[in-house]
Scaffold this active site. Structure first.
Site, mmCIF file in Angstrom:
data_model
loop_
_atom_site.group_PDB
_atom_site.id
_atom_site.type_symbol
_atom_site.label_atom_id
_atom_site.label_comp_id
_atom_site.label_asym_id
_atom_site.label_seq_id
_atom_site.Cartn_x
_atom_site.Cartn_y
_atom_site.Cartn_z
ATOM 1 N N GLU A 95 0.868 -1.235 -0.065
ATOM 2 C CA GLU A 95 -0.129 -0.076 -0.042
ATOM 3 C C GLU A 95 0.646 1.312 0.020
ATOM 4 O O GLU A 95 0.399 2.345 -0.017
ATOM 5 C CB GLU A 95 -0.946 -0.206 1.174
ATOM 6 C CG GLU A 95 -2.015 -1.115 1.061
ATOM 7 C CD GLU A 95 -3.058 -0.891 2.459
ATOM 8 O OE1 GLU A 95 -4.111 -0.942 2.029
ATOM 9 O OE2 GLU A 95 -2.375 -1.142 3.607
ATOM 10 N N GLN A 103 4.713 -4.419 2.619
ATOM 11 C CA GLN A 103 4.730 -5.784 2.985
ATOM 12 C C GLN A 103 5.097 -6.632 1.605
ATOM 13 O O GLN A 103 5.181 -6.045 0.632
ATOM 14 C CB GLN A 103 3.294 -6.338 3.287
ATOM 15 C CG GLN A 103 2.203 -6.124 2.081
ATOM 16 C CD GLN A 103 0.807 -5.759 2.869
ATOM 17 O OE1 GLN A 103 0.668 -4.629 3.082
ATOM 18 N NE2 GLN A 103 -0.044 -6.777 2.659
#
Length: 769
Positions: free
Chosen positions: A480, A590
């Protein structure tokens, strides 16, 4: 195994987010309802937050922010029926001032037990409370309490159903309108409310007793609160017991919730709830326990904690009657407003292999919202079905256009809705379920339509370029921190995770057509072209670029950021507070590209890349792991398990175990800076269990066969668990250098590279390699 492997016990008072986080971990639930583990005597404060949630019950509110109306849809915090007050000789007892406190969550018996000792002017008073939830009659829950004092006094206990509560669990949401319902009726043992915009009726019926005497209703100064009280003369060292039985229902799942709760209340009791609770969890642990013997003090307890919360977040006994799925925080808090994300991809495979009926129930939530997904696509000018990044009541997009940067307290644009890969995750979950169960009825019950409509969406987005490749623009990957190209808007192009997962989806669509499922001809024809010509950017070392032009981004001086800030897991917020954008840098929240390995495995991903006519070196997995690990700050709890699984494949078991240990304790140690206060992280809980079973135990059920090739860490002397594969239960035991398998029916298996036929009920032994 010792008692400590089954409990979490807190012996000292905490404040603020640490206390909130403990209450999240001590939550109870049954798939239908979730009850936060706040003390019975507490109300919403800086240190405590009682919460009661029901799966699927949402409400929308509107708040003006910077001249714009911001609409929020929240999982509703129901009226609080677990509140008590204790008076001694007319004085309210302040249990916050206890000289001794002990709070315990018992996973084995699904009980929350608290003990408080207060020093008063006349002596010491002790309160012990036990909360429990009924997993069978899932509308029911209750608590019992014991009070004893070393002096004589007048004892008064008041119990409430507090309809004045708000949605206040998440501090940064408190600036928004958080009144979700209006109380419409209060009578003896009954409170009725209705959500303000979704107009869902909420009914709560209860009955309270002290030593068998019913609590009479009393008048309350607040017309939103149902109050009852009882008063007795308490003798020195006399123990008294009180209890409350509670039944809740809503018009979301019940035709007449008021009639239902009143009828059910007359049929149940705290003893019946406790009996159902005991019987249910005894069977759960018999079937679903994962036993690990190792030298790590907390590992076994953390494993059971994660199983406990996953089995509370959803279970077939309740979910077969609900139109709901599992939110990213389960039913333990209001983080992310209770919305359903792609996090299902981390828990649905667990359900499919342990309680497949529950997996099917959750898939129906998505299937039931296919029409909404089609409308989402239409509104966005797209074709087919586009599932929302954040889903709630009806399946429209619930992601906000702005979010609060907690570093500089400024509102910033939120483009996370561009994570269209959520649709790929839903199709993947359908596939995993069908692979593990052979239940093709999920396809005829709407699953096939979902696959077809999401394929229409993707093929419409896939545009043929001058290079002869198909390109997909305007999306985001799982990372993100990258919402667009530097200085631009509108997402990124050719996210590798998205393109390869789409290749995989188009392959499955082709397989379904070959099996006789009806696929529109034009759709299938374009799928055949796209699934062989999607674009990837791969450098000379075999690193698969996270997206097109990713290698052109600047490098980050992580050491400098760590020296300046210490914790940099939310480096995106730090950068934005400094006036720069993470879009300009090679930094990941991530695992993004490497999520492909978690989903499909190394061999399958290699085949997909080759299918697209690209070549990878033999060591491509290590090359990509090293490249992206150096650029990942693990701003999501779901990041480390991906790297743990890859490290097992690469033979780096020590680092794999380090990643696993950190991830499995994400909530217990609250490694994300206090976010457990807003609810447990259900995704990482399911993900870490999958790493234990699929990577360390080496279990693979994805390719239509039960295959296993264990590689245990040296510090583990035993691993034992069960899996359900296509209706057959397999008991797996690894210890003393051997693998022992026992199947409930004849089963063809693959152990390391050898095919073996297991005979029903016969334990078969294999030497570990």
């Amino acid at each position: 195994m010792t008692e400590k492997d089954w409990i979490i016990q807190y012996d000292k008072k905490e404040v603020g987010k640490r206390s909130y986080g403990q209450e999240s971990l001590m939550s109870l639930g049954n798939g239908y309802l979730g009850l936060r583990g706040a003390p019975l005597w507490s109300t919403c404060s800086d240190n405590h937050y009682p919460g009661l949630y029901v799966a699927g019950v949402f409400n929308r509110t509107s708040t003006e922010v910077a001249g714009h109306d911001v609409i929020n849809e929240d999982m509703v915090n129901w009226p609080n029926p677990q509140l008590i007050k204790v008076y001694i000789d007319g004085e309210l007892v302040d249990f916050e001032a206890s000289v001794e406190k002990q709070a315990t969550i018992d996973f084995k018996n699904a009980l929350q037990i608290e003990r408080y000792q207060v020093k008063l002017a006349k002596g010491n008073l002790t309160l012990v409370t036990t909360k429990f939830v009924d997993p069978i009659n899932f509308h029911d829950f209750g608590f019992v309490g014991e009070i004893i004092a070393d002096f004589s006094c007048k004892l008064r206990i008041e119990t409430f159903t507090d309809g004045s509560v708000l949605n206040q669990n998440v501090e940064r949401y408190r600036a928004f309108d958080s009144k979700e319902f209006e109380v419409t009726k209060i009578s003896k043992g009954l409170l009725v409310a209705k959500t303000r915009t979704s107009e869902i009726e909420l009914a709560i019926a209860s009955k309270s007793f002290l030593n068998g005497l019913a609590f009479p209703k009393i008048d309350s100064e607040n017309d939103e609160i149902l109050a009852e009280a009882i008063e007795i003369d308490l003798q020195k060292n006399q123990e008294v017991q009180f209890d409350k039985t509670i039944v809740i229902a809503s018009s979301y799942e019940s035709k007449n919730p008021v009639e239902f709760v009143l009828t059910e209340l007359s049929a149940t009791s705290v003893s019946k709830i406790q009996e159902n609770n005991t019987n249910y969890w005894e069977k759960v642990w018999s079937d679903a326990d994962i036993v690990i013997e190792s030298d790590h003090e907390d590992l076994q307890r953390m494993v059971r904690m994660n199983i406990f919360h996953i089995r509370q977040a959803a279970q077939h006994g309740a979910n077969q009657f609900l139109d709901a799925s599992v939110g990213s925080r389960g039913l333990t808090g209001e983080g992310y407003r209770g919305h359903i994300f792609w996090d299902e991809i981390f828990v649905l495979p667990y359900y499919a292999a342990n309680e497949p009926e529950t997996a099917r129930d959750l898939l129906l939530y998505r299937i039931n919202r296919l029409t909404a997904a089609q409308e989402n696509a239409k509104v966005d000018g797209e074709k087919g079905a586009m599932f929302p990044w954040q889903s709630g009541l009806i399946g429209d997009e619930q992601s906000q256009f702005v979010h609060l940067n907690t570093v500089n307290n400024e509102w910033e644009p939120d483009n996370s809705r561009r994570q269209r890969h959520v649709s790929l995750a839903i199709v993947y979950n359908l596939w995993i379920y069908s692979q593990l169960t052979e239940d093709e009825s999920i396809l005829t019950d709407g699953g096939l339509d979902l696959i077809i409509e999401t394929t229409k969406f993707w093929l419409n987005k896939a545009e043929l370029g001058d290079d002869g490749r198909y390109h997909i623009d305007g999306v985001m990957g799982p990372d993100e921190y990258h919402e667009a190209y530097p200085g631009q808007e509108g997402g990124i192009c050719d996210n590798a995770y998205t393109n390869l997962m789409l290749t995989w989806q188009l392959n499955w669509l082709t397989e379904l057509s070959e099996k006789g499922f009806e696929i529109p001809k034009e759709l299938l024809e374009k799928a055949q072209k796209v699934r062989k010509k999607l674009y990837l950017d791969i450098d000379e070392n075999g690193v698969i670029a996270q997206y097109a032009k990713y290698f052109e981004l600047k490098e980050v001086d992580f050491a400098a950021y760590e020296a300046k800030y210490g914790d940099i897991h939310r480096i995106d917020r730090l950068m934005k507070a400094e006036g720069i954008s993470p879009d300009e840098y090679q930094v990941a929240k991530q695992a993004d590209t490497l999520m492909l390995i978690y989903n499909l495995g190394q061999e399958h991903v290699t085949k997909l890349v080759k299918q697209l006519a690209y070549e990878l070196p033999e060591n491509w997995l290590k090359v990509n792991r090293d490249y992206y690990l150096a650029r990942t700050v693990h701003g999501s709890t779901t990041s480390r398990p991906v790297f743990a699984g890859i490290d097992v494949k690469l033979g780096d078991f020590d680092e794999a175990l380090d990643f696993l240990i950190t991830a499995i304790g994400s909530d217990y140690y609250d490694i994300q800076g206090g976010t457990t206060a807003e609810g447990v992280h259900i995704g990482v809980m399911g993900e870490t269990l999958e790493v234990i079973q699929n990577e360390f135990a080496g279990l693979s059920l994805r390719e239509g066969q039960f295959a296993i090739a264990p590689y245990l860490p040296k510090s583990w002397t035993k691993l034992k668990f069960n899996q359900i594969f296509r209706g057959t239960k397999v008991e797996i035991l690894i210890e003393n250098g051997q693998l022992l398998l026992t199947a409930s029916a004849d089963l063809l298996t693959k152990v390391y590279d050898d095919e073996v036929q297991l005979k029903a009920g016969v334990q078969t032994k294999f030497d570990l390699k």
